[in-house]
Enzyme design. Structure first.
Site, PDB file in Angstrom:
ATOM      1  N   ASP A   1      -9.661   3.372 -21.591  1.00  0.00           N
ATOM      2  CA  ASP A   1      -9.971   4.427 -22.556  1.00  0.00           C
ATOM      3  C   ASP A   1      -8.811   5.401 -22.609  1.00  0.00           C
ATOM      4  OD1 ASP A   1     -12.346   3.137 -22.766  1.00  0.00           O
ATOM      5  OD2 ASP A   1     -13.611   4.798 -22.117  1.00  0.00           O
TER       6      ASP A   1
ATOM      7  N   ASP B   1     -23.135   1.622 -30.760  1.00  0.00           N
ATOM      8  CA  ASP B   1     -23.421   2.496 -29.628  1.00  0.00           C
ATOM      9  C   ASP B   1     -24.796   3.095 -29.870  1.00  0.00           C
ATOM     10  OD1 ASP B   1     -20.783   1.948 -28.948  1.00  0.00           O
ATOM     11  OD2 ASP B   1     -20.048   3.680 -30.061  1.00  0.00           O
TER      12      ASP B   1
END
Length: 245
Positions: A8, A130
């Site tokens: 990330d 998500d």
């Protein structure tokens, strides 16, 4: 099932967030290319990159880092998500050597864009869903919609999507195990392969995904667990390869 290390990216560094909160981030390395090298040397067969700044800003911010990793490992499948909301952005990443782009927010707000992207870049598009309590979240998880994950996933079946990355927000970065029942339900409800994400802590969580006996679950993305050492990439991949069930 593939074990897919996550990198990330925030402000050019490799970080992990808890439950998607930018203010709750841990910096693990200021050299993401070296971090990629670590996972490749550990035997990973695919990398999952996320441009966190891009997810919040709606356009790529850490693109140079992504390109650098793709150039260093031209034969390694790499998937990138975060801020991918135009065909130009997809083209940029594909030309840079990225194997798959993950469309998240735009897939929810403008589902027809997924069909467009699949037509323009066949075999290159993954949808990132998500969710919180089964409902899709968008804009770097800042907004929770009234759209149900399984309903939206089914909509993309005819588009030629390569996979769905399903992340349970409540689990992400918490290392409390992933949401196996819902991941299994999603994999069984759609013909699109599913990659599980969020909450993987150790080998037990990998085994739980395999024990779900859902052929549609083709991968597991892991972040904090491999950075904090509760899961070893090579050991986990070997476990998947040798799993008899």
């Amino acid at each position: 099932m593939l074990i897919i290390p996550a990198i990330d990216l925030k402000d050019g560094a490799c970080v992990r967030l808890r439950q998607g909160r930018m203010e709750d981030s841990t910096v693990f390395s200021d050299d993401p290319v070296s971090m990629a090298a670590k996972w490749v040397e550990g035997g990973c067969r695919r990398l999952h990159l996320v441009d966190l700044n891009g997810a919040f800003e709606g356009q790529p911010v850490n693109g140079e880092v992504v390109t650098a990793i793709a150039k260093r490992y031209p034969t390694l499948p790499i998937q990138i998500g975060g801020g991918i909301r135009s065909l130009d952005t997809i083209e940029h990443y594909v030309k840079a050597g990225v194997s798959y782009v993950i469309i998240g927010t735009k897939a929810v707000k403008q589902p027809e864009f997924v069909a467009e992207a699949c037509k323009a870049f066949p075999g290159k598009v993954i949808v990132g869903l998500d969710a919180k309590d089964g409902f899709v979240a968008t804009d770097g998880w800042a907004e929770v919609s009234s759209v149900q994950v399984i309903d939206l996933a089914k909509r993309f079946e005819a588009d030629g999507v390569s996979a769905i990355v399903y992340t349970d927000i409540a689990k992400d970065g918490m290392m409390q195990g992933c949401n196996v029942p819902f991941t299994k339900a999603l994999a069984e409800a759609t013909r699109i392969p599913v990659i599980a994400s969020g909450g993987i802590h150790n080998l037990g969580d990998i085994k739980a995904l395999l024990d779900a006996k859902a052929p549609g679950i083709v991968g597991a993305i892991t972040g904090r667990a491999i950075y904090e050492g509760t899961l070893d990439v090579a050991e986990a991949q070997a476990f998947c390869d040798n799993y008899q069930g």
